[in-house]
Design a protein around this motif. Structure first.
Motif, PDB file in Angstrom:
ATOM      1  N   UNK A   1      -8.194   3.520  20.417  1.00 20.58           N
ATOM      2  CA  UNK A   1      -9.474   3.016  20.882  1.00 20.58           C
ATOM      3  C   UNK A   1     -10.290   2.478  19.715  1.00 20.58           C
ATOM      4  N   UNK A   2     -10.213   3.180  18.550  1.00 24.02           N
ATOM      5  CA  UNK A   2     -10.980   2.729  17.395  1.00 24.02           C
ATOM      6  C   UNK A   2     -10.528   1.340  16.956  1.00 24.02           C
ATOM      7  N   UNK A   3      -9.207   1.112  16.951  1.00 22.90           N
ATOM      8  CA  UNK A   3      -8.686  -0.203  16.572  1.00 22.90           C
ATOM      9  C   UNK A   3      -9.122  -1.280  17.551  1.00 22.90           C
ATOM     10  N   UNK A   4      -9.088  -0.954  18.834  1.00 21.58           N
ATOM     11  CA  UNK A   4      -9.503  -1.894  19.875  1.00 21.58           C
ATOM     12  C   UNK A   4     -10.979  -2.239  19.706  1.00 21.58           C
ATOM     13  N   UNK A   5     -11.804  -1.194  19.468  1.00 22.09           N
ATOM     14  CA  UNK A   5     -13.234  -1.417  19.290  1.00 22.09           C
ATOM     15  C   UNK A   5     -13.515  -2.217  18.013  1.00 22.09           C
ATOM     16  N   UNK A   6     -12.747  -2.004  16.972  1.00 21.85           N
ATOM     17  CA  UNK A   6     -12.939  -2.736  15.723  1.00 21.85           C
ATOM     18  C   UNK A   6     -12.691  -4.223  15.966  1.00 21.85           C
ATOM     19  N   UNK A   7     -11.600  -4.495  16.668  1.00 23.65           N
ATOM     20  CA  UNK A   7     -11.260  -5.898  16.935  1.00 23.65           C
ATOM     21  C   UNK A   7     -12.306  -6.569  17.825  1.00 23.65           C
ATOM     22  N   UNK A   8     -12.785  -5.841  18.833  1.00 22.75           N
ATOM     23  CA  UNK A   8     -13.720  -6.462  19.780  1.00 22.75           C
ATOM     24  C   UNK A   8     -15.150  -6.541  19.243  1.00 22.75           C
ATOM     25  N   UNK A   9     -15.444  -5.813  18.166  1.00 23.70           N
ATOM     26  CA  UNK A   9     -16.829  -5.827  17.632  1.00 23.70           C
ATOM     27  C   UNK A   9     -16.879  -6.402  16.222  1.00 23.70           C
ATOM     28  N   UNK A  10     -15.923  -7.231  15.895  1.00 21.48           N
ATOM     29  CA  UNK A  10     -15.826  -7.772  14.534  1.00 21.48           C
ATOM     30  C   UNK A  10     -17.140  -8.398  14.078  1.00 21.48           C
ATOM     31  N   UNK A  11     -17.864  -9.017  14.973  1.00 23.57           N
ATOM     32  CA  UNK A  11     -19.097  -9.700  14.604  1.00 23.57           C
ATOM     33  C   UNK A  11     -20.337  -9.042  15.202  1.00 23.57           C
ATOM     34  N   UNK A  12     -20.185  -7.817  15.764  1.00 28.80           N
ATOM     35  CA  UNK A  12     -21.326  -7.153  16.400  1.00 28.80           C
ATOM     36  C   UNK A  12     -21.379  -5.687  15.935  1.00 28.80           C
ATOM     37  N   UNK A  13     -22.090  -5.430  14.834  1.00 33.26           N
ATOM     38  CA  UNK A  13     -22.170  -4.093  14.238  1.00 33.26           C
ATOM     39  C   UNK A  13     -22.899  -3.109  15.152  1.00 33.26           C
ATOM     40  N   UNK A  14     -23.880  -3.593  15.902  1.00 34.72           N
ATOM     41  CA  UNK A  14     -24.623  -2.712  16.826  1.00 34.72           C
ATOM     42  C   UNK A  14     -23.681  -2.159  17.907  1.00 34.72           C
ATOM     43  N   UNK A  15     -22.858  -3.009  18.458  1.00 29.47           N
ATOM     44  CA  UNK A  15     -21.921  -2.567  19.485  1.00 29.47           C
ATOM     45  C   UNK A  15     -20.879  -1.621  18.866  1.00 29.47           C
ATOM     46  N   UNK A  16     -20.438  -1.908  17.644  1.00 25.73           N
ATOM     47  CA  UNK A  16     -19.495  -1.035  16.943  1.00 25.73           C
ATOM     48  C   UNK A  16     -20.131   0.345  16.729  1.00 25.73           C
ATOM     49  N   UNK A  17     -21.416   0.358  16.380  1.00 26.07           N
ATOM     50  CA  UNK A  17     -22.145   1.617  16.228  1.00 26.07           C
ATOM     51  C   UNK A  17     -22.096   2.425  17.536  1.00 26.07           C
ATOM     52  N   UNK A  18     -22.366   1.771  18.653  1.00 25.20           N
ATOM     53  CA  UNK A  18     -22.367   2.444  19.957  1.00 25.20           C
ATOM     54  C   UNK A  18     -20.983   3.005  20.266  1.00 25.20           C
ATOM     55  N   UNK A  19     -19.946   2.225  20.031  1.00 25.57           N
ATOM     56  CA  UNK A  19     -18.582   2.699  20.267  1.00 25.57           C
ATOM     57  C   UNK A  19     -18.253   3.898  19.367  1.00 25.57           C
TER      58      UNK A  19
END
Length: 182
Positions: A1-19
């Motif tokens: 899941x972490x890898x998936x979230x990293x790929x999907x939030x490459x340009x959105x740090x706020x969304x990465x924070x939430x994940x």
């Protein structure tokens, strides 16, 4: 899941924070950090994969403090430190502190159990010694009573006091006292 979230939030740090916060919550709910290293290792992995800029990392650490206060983990020590620490380093500290606390508690319990065992052994030994001492005193008193009975029979038979003393081992005063009583 972490890898998936990293790929999907490459340009959105706020969304990465939430994940990242959501993953930390899931890991906390599924794994005990005291009983197993699995939860801590997963958090270290998630922390490494879902990298956050400094401002969000600080916000993430505050959120982690809030989440893990429920676990009873003392966050004061981590909050006092001024250096930036990774999630993994924080959990290594918690693990070490928990181990040290466990050792202290183990020592306290060991001392309590040792005292209980010592008291129990002391009572048993004291009881054994008391029984032995009581038996010895009882035997000695029984022998003295028997000597007095024999001395009375000897007095009543008219034997000489010196002979009674030598045969019974009683003192002259004891024999005189027995003679007066009879």
């Amino acid at each position: 899941m972490a890898g998936k979230y990293q790929a999907s939030t490459r340009f959105n740090a706020e969304q990465r924070y939430t994940y990242k916060v959501n993953l930390a919550q899931i890991i906390k709910e599924r794994y005990s950090f005291v009983e197993s290293d699995i939860g801590m290792k997963l958090l270290i992995f998630v922390d490494a994969i879902l990298y956050l800029p400094d401002d969000l990392h600080e916000k993430f650490m505050k959120e982690i403090f809030r989440i893990f206060k429920e676990e009873g983990v003392d966050m004061a020590q981590a909050e006092k430190t001024k250096e930036v620490i990774t999630f993994g380093e924080l959990f290594e500290r918690w693990k070490k502190e928990a181990r040290e606390e466990g050792i202290k508690e183990g020592i306290k319990e060991g001392i309590k159990e040792g005292i209980k065992e010592g008291i129990k052994e002391g009572r048993e030994k004291g009881r054994e010694e008391g029984i032995k001492e009581g038996l010895n005193k009882g035997i000695m008193e029984g022998q003295l009573i028997e000597k007095r009975k024999i001395a009375i029979k000897m007095i009543n038979s008219g034997l000489d006091i010196n002979l009674i003393i030598s045969l019974t081992g009683l003192s002259a005063d004891e024999i005189r006292s027995l003679k007066e009583q009879n």
